[in-house]
Design an enzyme around this catalytic site. Structure first.
Site, PDB file in Angstrom:
ATOM      1  CG  ASP A   1      -4.068  -5.759  -0.373  1.00  0.00           C
ATOM      2  OD1 ASP A   1      -5.204  -4.326  -0.043  1.00  0.00           O
ATOM      3  OD2 ASP A   1      -4.085  -6.502  -1.006  1.00  0.00           O
TER       4      ASP A   1
ATOM      5  CG  ASN B   1      -0.009  -3.531  -8.497  1.00  0.00           C
ATOM      6  OD1 ASN B   1      -0.013  -2.968  -9.741  1.00  0.00           O
ATOM      7  ND2 ASN B   1      -0.195  -3.119  -7.276  1.00  0.00           N
TER       8      ASN B   1
ATOM      9  CE  LYS C   1     -11.565  -8.523  -2.897  1.00  0.00           C
ATOM     10  NZ  LYS C   1     -10.072  -9.489  -4.074  1.00  0.00           N
TER      11      LYS C   1
END
Ligand code: PMT
Length: 404
Positions: A278, A209, A336
């Site tokens: 993830d 990323n 979260k």
């Protein structure tokens, strides 16, 4: 806070140089030992004798005016300083510092100094907003120089705009805050993650990323400067790691999990600034995948959520998560925070100009279990880190108070 501290006061040539006298006087009254260096232009605005009388030390003007054969004055001054204040800091003095020029007593001393620097710019608004000045301040900010924003008001040049030197009281306060912050996390062990994980599916290809590692490293640096013992677990990064911290290099989410868990029991504070995958490829091919069919399907499986795992195993650690959001920031961040059992969550809208991945700035909103706890505008990542850690320190201090 200032008693016994050696402060080097650099005075450069702007009309606000007269305020350096008030600043010098206030610093001395607070118990600091103040040594003043003036530039040739500053001397046109205020007499060195004024600052000599107020500081009770000779004022330094000329690199070659060596009165003491036993020392090289600019090195000696640089080495002795606990803090350097440049007030006022002109556009020219900032440009010289950014470029690393050393052609007079002040610039030579600054180049030789390792002490932290706080600069208080003062200049015409167009000079302040000129792209060259902006770029110089950004460069200096990246190197750790802190700035005290100029005020808005009547400028000597006739404009009513931003550019006035901050008031001497505010500069003194900034110096006091600086020294106070140096012990905020003393005795604490802080574990922080940084960068983007790398999930390989063959020896030369991977999923990753946009994280540069800047935010995590800024946290590490700020925590180190606040007195914490810092360990950084860093995945892929584009920037050099800060000195004075333990650095553990990892690549994948799985390696990060292992590195973090094995250090969790000793940590007092954990900050999860890394961007963790993830999902990872189910299969990792031993040799480079050959191009054959028109399409290729990669099967992915979930990684372990490291932060959630830390939340489950919490035994007194103060847990700070990050949330990279593109919509409904508060709602997702609060979700979260609860799911991962964090004490605080630092949310950034990564679609916003000046925030999120890659750049040198961020704009964050911090939430605790009760809701919004701190909202910061676009600031340098280092300053963002400091403000977040100040909140962490305050919360830890509060917990100590309650335990008594
Ligand atoms: O590195 P920079 O270029 O400076 O950019 C900074 C940043 C944008 C990466 C940083 O500010 C940031 O937002 N970091 C969190 C990125 C992220 O993974 O956010 P998330 O919302 O997907 O995850 C929430 C939290 O869970 C994060 O603390 C993350 O570290 C953690 N997590 C996520 C997945 C996973 N498998 N394990 C985790 O621990």
């Amino acid at each position: 806070m200032l008693r016994g501290k050696t402060i080097l006061l650099g005075v450069t040539g702007g009309i606000a140089a007269y305020k350096a006298a008030i600043l010098c006087s206030k610093l001395v009254q607070k118990g600091a030992e103040v040594h003043v260096i003036m530039t040739e232009s500053a001397v046109r605005f205020i007499a060195p004798l004024t600052l000599q009388t107020l500081s009770r030390h000779p004022v330094h003007l000329d690199t070659f005016d060596e009165q003491n054969p036993g020392a090289v004055t600019h090195i000696d001054l640089a080495d002795r300083a606990d803090l350097i204040l440049i007030a006022p800091a002109t556009a020219n003095s900032l440009a010289k510092l950014a470029a690393g020029l050393a052609d007079d007593m002040l610039s030579t001393t600054l180049l030789a100094a390792t002490a932290p620097i706080i600069a208080a710019p003062a200049m015409n608004v167009h000079m302040y907003e000129h792209p060259a000045t902006v770029a110089n301040m950004e460069t200096l900010g990246r190197r750790g120089v802190r700035f005290i924003d100029p005020g808005t008001g009547q400028l000597a040049c006739g404009y009513v705009a931003k550019g006035r030197l901050a008031e001497p009281e505010d500069i003194v306060l900034a110096a006091e805050r600086f020294f106070a912050s140096r012990t905020l996390l003393a005795g604490k062990r802080l574990l922080v993650t940084a960068g983007g994980t790398v999930e390989r599916f063959d020896p030369v290809r991977y999923l990753t990323n946009d994280s540069s590692g800047k935010m995590g490293f800024a946290i590490a640096e700020a925590a180190r400067d606040m007195g914490a013992e810092v360990t950084v677990v860093a995945a892929r990064t584009d920037v050099p790691a800060p000195g004075g911290v333990e650095l553990v290099r990892v690549e994948s989410a799985e390696q990060m999990l292992e590195a973090v868990l094995s250090r969790y029991a000793e940590a007092d504070i954990v900050v999860k600034a890394a961007a963790v995958a993830d999902y990872r490829p189910v299969e990792r091919h031993a040799s480079k995948l050959k191009k054959s069919a028109a399409t290729l399907t990669l099967e992915l499986e979930k990684t372990t959520d490291i932060l959630a795992e830390l939340g489950r195993r919490k035994s007194g650690q103060f847990l700070v998560g990050f949330a990279a959001e593109t919509e409904r920031l508060a709602e997702h961040a609060m979700d979260k925070l609860r799911r991962k059992n964090c004490d605080l969550i630092v949310a950034n809208d990564v679609t916003m100009e000046g925030a999120g991945f890659g750049g040198d700035t961020n704009a964050v909103q911090v939430f605790d279990a009760a809701g919004p706890a701190l909202s910061l505008p676009v600031l340098g990542k280092r300053e963002t880190a400091e403000r977040v850690l100040e909140l962490v320190a305050a919360r830890l201090g509060g917990a100590r108070e309650e335990a008594r």
